[in-house]
Design a protein around this motif. Structure first.
Motif, PDB file in Angstrom:
ATOM      1  N   UNK A 105       0.816  -1.206   0.000  1.00  0.00           N
ATOM      2  CA  UNK A 105       0.000   0.000   0.000  1.00  0.00           C
ATOM      3  C   UNK A 105       0.855   1.263   0.000  1.00  0.00           C
ATOM      4  N   UNK A 106       2.181   1.117  -0.113  1.00  0.00           N
ATOM      5  CA  UNK A 106       3.068   2.277  -0.136  1.00  0.00           C
ATOM      6  C   UNK A 106       2.792   3.129  -1.378  1.00  0.00           C
ATOM      7  N   UNK A 107       3.142   4.413  -1.281  1.00  0.00           N
ATOM      8  CA  UNK A 107       2.797   5.366  -2.328  1.00  0.00           C
ATOM      9  C   UNK A 107       3.347   4.982  -3.692  1.00  0.00           C
ATOM     10  N   UNK A 108       4.512   4.321  -3.727  1.00  0.00           N
ATOM     11  CA  UNK A 108       5.120   4.017  -5.021  1.00  0.00           C
ATOM     12  C   UNK A 108       4.377   2.928  -5.788  1.00  0.00           C
ATOM     13  N   UNK A 109       3.351   2.308  -5.170  1.00  0.00           N
ATOM     14  CA  UNK A 109       2.568   1.293  -5.884  1.00  0.00           C
ATOM     15  C   UNK A 109       1.076   1.533  -5.661  1.00  0.00           C
ATOM     16  N   UNK A 110       0.695   2.804  -5.687  1.00  0.00           N
ATOM     17  CA  UNK A 110      -0.696   3.197  -5.557  1.00  0.00           C
ATOM     18  C   UNK A 110      -1.087   4.081  -6.738  1.00  0.00           C
ATOM     19  N   UNK A 111      -2.393   4.328  -6.853  1.00  0.00           N
ATOM     20  CA  UNK A 111      -2.940   5.211  -7.874  1.00  0.00           C
ATOM     21  C   UNK A 111      -2.496   4.774  -9.265  1.00  0.00           C
ATOM     22  N   UNK A 112      -1.858   5.660 -10.029  1.00  0.00           N
ATOM     23  CA  UNK A 112      -1.481   5.341 -11.406  1.00  0.00           C
ATOM     24  C   UNK A 112      -0.390   4.275 -11.465  1.00  0.00           C
ATOM     25  N   UNK A 113       0.280   4.009 -10.349  1.00  0.00           N
ATOM     26  CA  UNK A 113       1.354   3.019 -10.312  1.00  0.00           C
ATOM     27  C   UNK A 113       0.859   1.625  -9.924  1.00  0.00           C
ATOM     28  N   UNK A 114      -0.454   1.467  -9.757  1.00  0.00           N
ATOM     29  CA  UNK A 114      -0.985   0.172  -9.305  1.00  0.00           C
ATOM     30  C   UNK A 114      -1.736  -0.512 -10.437  1.00  0.00           C
ATOM     31  N   UNK A 115      -1.385  -1.753 -10.794  1.00  0.00           N
ATOM     32  CA  UNK A 115      -0.314  -2.558 -10.205  1.00  0.00           C
ATOM     33  C   UNK A 115       1.068  -2.268 -10.790  1.00  0.00           C
ATOM     34  N   UNK A 116       1.095  -1.688 -11.994  1.00  0.00           N
ATOM     35  CA  UNK A 116       2.353  -1.429 -12.676  1.00  0.00           C
ATOM     36  C   UNK A 116       2.359   0.001 -13.190  1.00  0.00           C
ATOM     37  N   UNK A 117       3.512   0.653 -13.230  1.00  0.00           N
ATOM     38  CA  UNK A 117       3.555   2.013 -13.793  1.00  0.00           C
ATOM     39  C   UNK A 117       3.088   2.074 -15.243  1.00  0.00           C
ATOM     40  N   UNK A 118       3.258   0.972 -15.945  1.00  0.00           N
ATOM     41  CA  UNK A 118       2.864   0.961 -17.351  1.00  0.00           C
ATOM     42  C   UNK A 118       1.372   0.714 -17.542  1.00  0.00           C
TER      43      UNK A 118
END
Length: 533
Positions: free
Chosen positions: A464-477
């Motif tokens: 649930x950390x910020x680097x894998x939330x919102x537009x980055x979830x599940x993948x940045x792509x």
């Protein structure tokens, strides 16, 4: 041939199937386990007279979710039940921080710890009063949530602007230091942040702890009367009344792709099941992109990003059947459905540091559930159906305790870890162990075997950390339910907005599938209209 095939009969898969059926689609759901529910199941496996929730138990996000509300599951027999208090955090000296469903009562209790802390809590509640409804709408809307975001920005401007944003992005330790004089208010926030994998020093842990605390105050931490499985049963009944079907003991091993489009699935026995319109996958992102879909059907960017996917913490859980209520030193704890057990903020930081360095914590933080306190039907009068879980590293390098635990969980290792957890309970409830009639241990590998989405006991489908939330979830792509394969949609907690029983990933995937076919529907309708004279 069904219009849609749904892989997985967890809550997200069942929500997706229900919404598709509501739109008139024919739907078939395939579940690998002998029963539906995923991590929403209950049984009598600890003691025949006690109902135990196997995985998840309390559902504040379900209570707040407009997705769940829209299904009207009360018509299917679902009844929510509440403990007298939402949450308690007892202290070693016998005092107790309490989260109540009445904000004024929570504030008044915090004032007893530190004069002025009640006012500080009330200020945080005022932010929720202004922003909460739009935050909830934004959480349960496909990313980017344009309309809720616009309303939310307006609310932020009215509640302090950047100062409010800064507050919610703070680590929970720093938020507590800035807001409260005593430790009780910060402990309520920090314990709730650790329902996910956000330690006290993590950016955004203050906002997450605040979110869960405010949800608890406004919606409670309710439980389905009769057991978590009643929520699953209501979803299944609703789906079947609309013509959908759920097939259990039917694992899917492949998403069949032709010409870049998902056209069906293949079962473990080699049976092909075609799908006329869509395949929705209530499975983890690594399972979907790393197993069910062949690499030749995925872009290189997705495969590269998949290698960086981060799971959340592992989980170790113990269920108990108790012959009487828990003998808490702090009497307020007896009235709460959820109890947090940790030696203050420093204890939470030390615990999280052990996990970060790959060690089994010697003094684990426990989230303790009192199910009979929340629902009297769970066990005989005067007794308690209880459980506790703690987090562990996904990869264990050693043991910070004296038992030398390795994380293999074979032989006496699992018993030793369960004993360690009981020792924590004993410190706050002397005599607890003497009341145990039955005990069941669920290790991380056991959890994964019972629900493949719980990889190593990970409860939230990814960190649930910020680097894998919102537009980055599940993948940045790929931060939406649509996948690189046409007609294939990710409907699990690995997708936005993540873990918790709220149905949003399943609903987002179902709506994306329906939107894809909307032009066809409009064309058909247009053809049926009479030509103007």
């Amino acid at each position: 041939m069904p219009d849609a095939v749904v892989i997985g009969a967890g809550p997200n898969g069942l929500v997706a199937a229900n919404l598709l059926a509501d739109a008139g689609w024919s739907v078939e759901v395939f579940e690998a386990q002998p029963e539906p529910g995923g991590a929403v199941r209950s049984d009598r496996g600890v003691h025949p007279d006690y109902v135990s929730d196997v995985f998840s138990a309390f559902y504040p996000l379900a209570a707040a979710s407009p997705v769940i509300a829209s299904l009207c599951l009360d018509r299917e027999g679902l009844v929510w039940s509440h403990a007298p208090r939402v949450l308690a955090h007892p202290l070693a000296d016998g005092r107790c921080a309490v989260l109540d469903r009445v904000p004024h009562d929570t504030a008044a209790a915090l004032d007893e710890f530190g004069p002025g802390d009640g006012d500080a809590w009330t200020d945080l509640c005022k932010i929720w009063d202004r922003l909460g409804p739009d935050i909830v709408r934004g959480l349960f809307t496909p990313f980017p949530p344009l309309v809720p975001a616009a309303r939310l920005l307006d609310g932020v401007r009215r509640t302090g602007g950047l100062a409010t944003v800064r507050r919610l992005l703070l680590p929970v330790r720093r938020l507590a230091e800035e807001e409260f004089r005593a430790e009780a208010g910060g402990l309520l926030l920090a314990g709730n942040a650790l329902h996910a994998d956000l330690p006290p020093e993590a950016a955004g842990s203050g906002g997450y702890g605040w979110l869960m605390s405010m949800l608890g105050q406004h919606h409670g931490f309710p439980v389905p009367a009769g057991g978590a499985g009643e929520l699953t049963a209501a979803l299944v009944r609703r789906l079947e009344r609309r013509g959908g079907a759920v097939h259990c003991d039917a694992p899917i091993t492949e998403v069949v792709v032709r010409a870049g489009r998902a056209v069906g699935v293949r079962t473990a026995v080699g049976e092909g099941v075609p799908a006329r319109r869509a395949v929705l996958a209530d499975v983890s992102a690594p399972a979907l992109y790393g197993s069910l879909v062949g690499e030749e059907h995925l872009p290189g960017s997705a495969l590269r990003d998949l290698r960086r996917f981060q799971w959340d913490f592992a989980t170790f859980k113990v269920d108990w059947a108790l012959d009487s209520r828990v003998p808490w030193t702090a009497p307020q704890a007896a009235t709460a459905g959820t109890v947090h057990l940790a030696d203050g903020m420093d204890g939470l930081t030390a615990y999280a540091a052990r996990i970060a360095t790959g060690l089994v914590p010697e003094n684990p933080f426990l989230i303790f559930g009192q199910m009979t306190a929340a629902d009297a039907t769970r066990s005989p009068a005067g007794t308690e159906s209880a459980w506790a879980y703690t987090h562990l590293p996904q990869k264990i390098k050693g043991d910070a305790g004296e038992q030398g635990l390795t994380g293999r969980w074979e032989g006496s290792e699992s018993e030793a870890m369960a004993d360690r957890m009981e020792e924590v309970v004993e410190r706050y409830a002397p005599g607890f162990r003497a009341r145990v009639l039955g005990r069941r241990i669920l290790t991380p590998p056991t959890m994964e075997a019972m629900d493949a989405n719980l990889r190593g006991g990970a409860l939230n489908g990814g960190t649930a950390a910020l680097h894998q939330q919102l537009v980055f979830r599940p993948l940045p792509s790929n931060g939406r339910p649509e996948t690189p394969v046409k007609g294939l949609f990710l409907a699990s907690a690995s997708a936005h907005p993540g873990g918790g029983v709220h149905g949003a990933p399943g609903a987002n995937a179902a709506r994306a599938a329906l939107r894809r076919h909307l032009p066809t529907v409009l064309t058909v309708r247009r053809r049926r209209l009479p030509r103007p004279t």
